[in-house]
Design a protein around this motif. Structure first.
Motif, PDB file in Angstrom:
ATOM      1  N   LEU A 259       9.903   6.823 -27.201  1.00 27.65           N
ATOM      2  CA  LEU A 259      10.826   5.635 -27.691  1.00 27.65           C
ATOM      3  C   LEU A 259      10.576   5.498 -29.132  1.00 27.65           C
ATOM      4  O   LEU A 259      11.475   4.962 -29.828  1.00 27.65           O
ATOM      5  CB  LEU A 259      10.244   4.283 -26.932  1.00 27.65           C
ATOM      6  N   ILE A 260       9.444   5.545 -29.496  1.00 23.92           N
ATOM      7  CA  ILE A 260       8.758   5.385 -31.035  1.00 23.92           C
ATOM      8  C   ILE A 260       9.685   6.460 -31.770  1.00 23.92           C
ATOM      9  O   ILE A 260      10.407   6.142 -32.951  1.00 23.92           O
ATOM     10  CB  ILE A 260       7.401   5.300 -31.446  1.00 23.92           C
ATOM     11  N   GLY A 261       9.646   7.448 -31.476  1.00 23.58           N
ATOM     12  CA  GLY A 261      10.513   8.596 -32.186  1.00 23.58           C
ATOM     13  C   GLY A 261      12.002   8.442 -32.217  1.00 23.58           C
ATOM     14  O   GLY A 261      12.445   8.770 -33.269  1.00 23.58           O
ATOM     15  N   LEU A 262      12.494   7.948 -31.028  1.00 26.32           N
ATOM     16  CA  LEU A 262      14.087   7.674 -31.185  1.00 26.32           C
ATOM     17  C   LEU A 262      14.302   6.467 -32.192  1.00 26.32           C
ATOM     18  O   LEU A 262      15.077   6.464 -33.086  1.00 26.32           O
ATOM     19  CB  LEU A 262      14.410   7.130 -29.872  1.00 26.32           C
ATOM     20  N   ALA A 263      13.396   5.447 -31.960  1.00 27.49           N
ATOM     21  CA  ALA A 263      13.630   4.380 -32.954  1.00 27.49           C
ATOM     22  C   ALA A 263      13.498   4.618 -34.551  1.00 27.49           C
ATOM     23  O   ALA A 263      14.189   4.306 -35.239  1.00 27.49           O
ATOM     24  CB  ALA A 263      12.558   3.042 -32.688  1.00 27.49           C
TER      25      ALA A 263
END
Length: 335
Positions: A259-263
């Protein structure tokens, strides 16, 4: 100092700052905000999810099925249980979110909940019933099978969170029609800023205007307004606040790191544009009652799939797979 050295410093110094922030608490802040999200892993192999190959797949058997590795598709499901209850619910809203790094866009595709499709292991039925039959995993399989997609992950959000999210970004600007006013408390005719309660009521309108067709437009409009505000402001505190609000109402197959990577990708990629569409395409579906149940039958599914791939990948002339052609013919011949 040489021009080349100056350019390198402009690139490397921000990169160093990002690494420093990540090692000194930045990741912790995000992780703490994501702590209440319910992560439910699903199989990620092609056989289980029936995904179609991408351009980097050495086993791709058909050029027509190749997908750009710079475009990530994720299934978005909205449920309206008003509680932390994800099991046995029908998906009130089904979307494909496409993160397009090639064209610097986020694309949202709504799939009408009454769409008549093949549900693997079940029968031909409304696509939103697949969520009740087998949760997000079966719905992803159904989307992949019927639309030649390569989706591996999902995010399910309870609509109860929408009110708080809209309030957190300061409301959303909506052009309210005369036939919508009575269903949105405190609203008036024309363009205005709706608060969270009003935006939620707006998103739930079903029996006004063009029925469920227009309802999907309303949902995408509210979501697009929220995302645009976040992208324009690019505020880390606001992003963290939104994550904190959403997390108790969210279930996903993505872990915190993903999720952090996508954000991070969205914030660093320069994406500012958003586009949206809906399936079935206007004029390419037949709505009616069969055996006492209302269905929306794509006319034809093959044409809708070609349109979807042109929209997401911006490459015209997509040829649907034989599996889609077979499903399309079955739908046509089902009365």
């Amino acid at each position: 100092m040489s021009k080349k050295s100056s350019v390198l410093k402009k690139v490397l110094i921000p990169l160093f700052i990002v690494i420093l922030l990540a090692s000194s608490g930045f990741y912790y802040v995000y992780s703490k905000s994501l702590g209440n999200i319910k992560t439910v892993k699903i199989p990620d192999n092609k056989e289980e999810l029936n995904t179609k190959p991408d351009k980097e797949d050495p086993n791709a058997k058909s050029k027509a099925l190749e997908k750009s590795s710079d475009i990530t598709n994720i299934a978005l499901f909205g449920i309206d249980t008003r509680a932390d209850d994800y099991d046995g619910s029908r998906a009130d809203s089904i979307m494909i979110a496409s993160l397009d790094l090639t064209h610097k866009k986020i694309k949202l595709t709504s799939i009408m909940r009454d769409s008549f499709v093949s549900i693997l292991g079940e029968k031909y039925d409304k696509i939103n019933h697949s969520y009740a039959y087998g949760g997000p995993e079966l719905t992803i399989k159904t989307i992949n099978e019927n639309f030649d997609m390569n989706i591996k992950d999902y995010v399910t959000v309870n609509f109860s969170a929408l009110e708080q999210i809209v309030d957190a970004v300061g409301g959303v600007e909506i052009d309210v029609k005369d036939y919508e006013i009575d269903q949105i408390s405190g609203s008036s005719l024309g363009v205005q800023t709706l608060d969270g309660q009003q935006a939620l009521a707006y998103s739930r309108i079903r029996h006004a205007g063009d029925g469920d067709y227009e309802r999907t437009v309303r949902q995408r409009t509210v979501l697009q307004n929220v995302i645009n505000k976040v992208l324009e402001k690019k505020s880390l505190p606001q992003a963290i606040a939104l994550i904190s609000i959403l997390s108790p109402f969210t279930q996903t197959s993505l872990d915190n790191g993903e999720l952090i990577g996508l954000a991070t990708t969205v914030f660093s990629s320069g994406i500012t544009a958003m586009e949206n569409t809906r399936l079935p395409v206007d004029g390419q579906a037949i709505g009616g009652t069969w055996d006492g149940v209302y269905y929306l039958k794509p006319d034809t599914l093959s044409k809708n799939v070609s349109y979807l791939h042109d929209f997401i990948y911006e490459e015209t002339g997509y040829v649907p797979s034989p599996a889609v052609e077979e499903i399309s013919n079955t739908i046509i011949n089902t009365v």
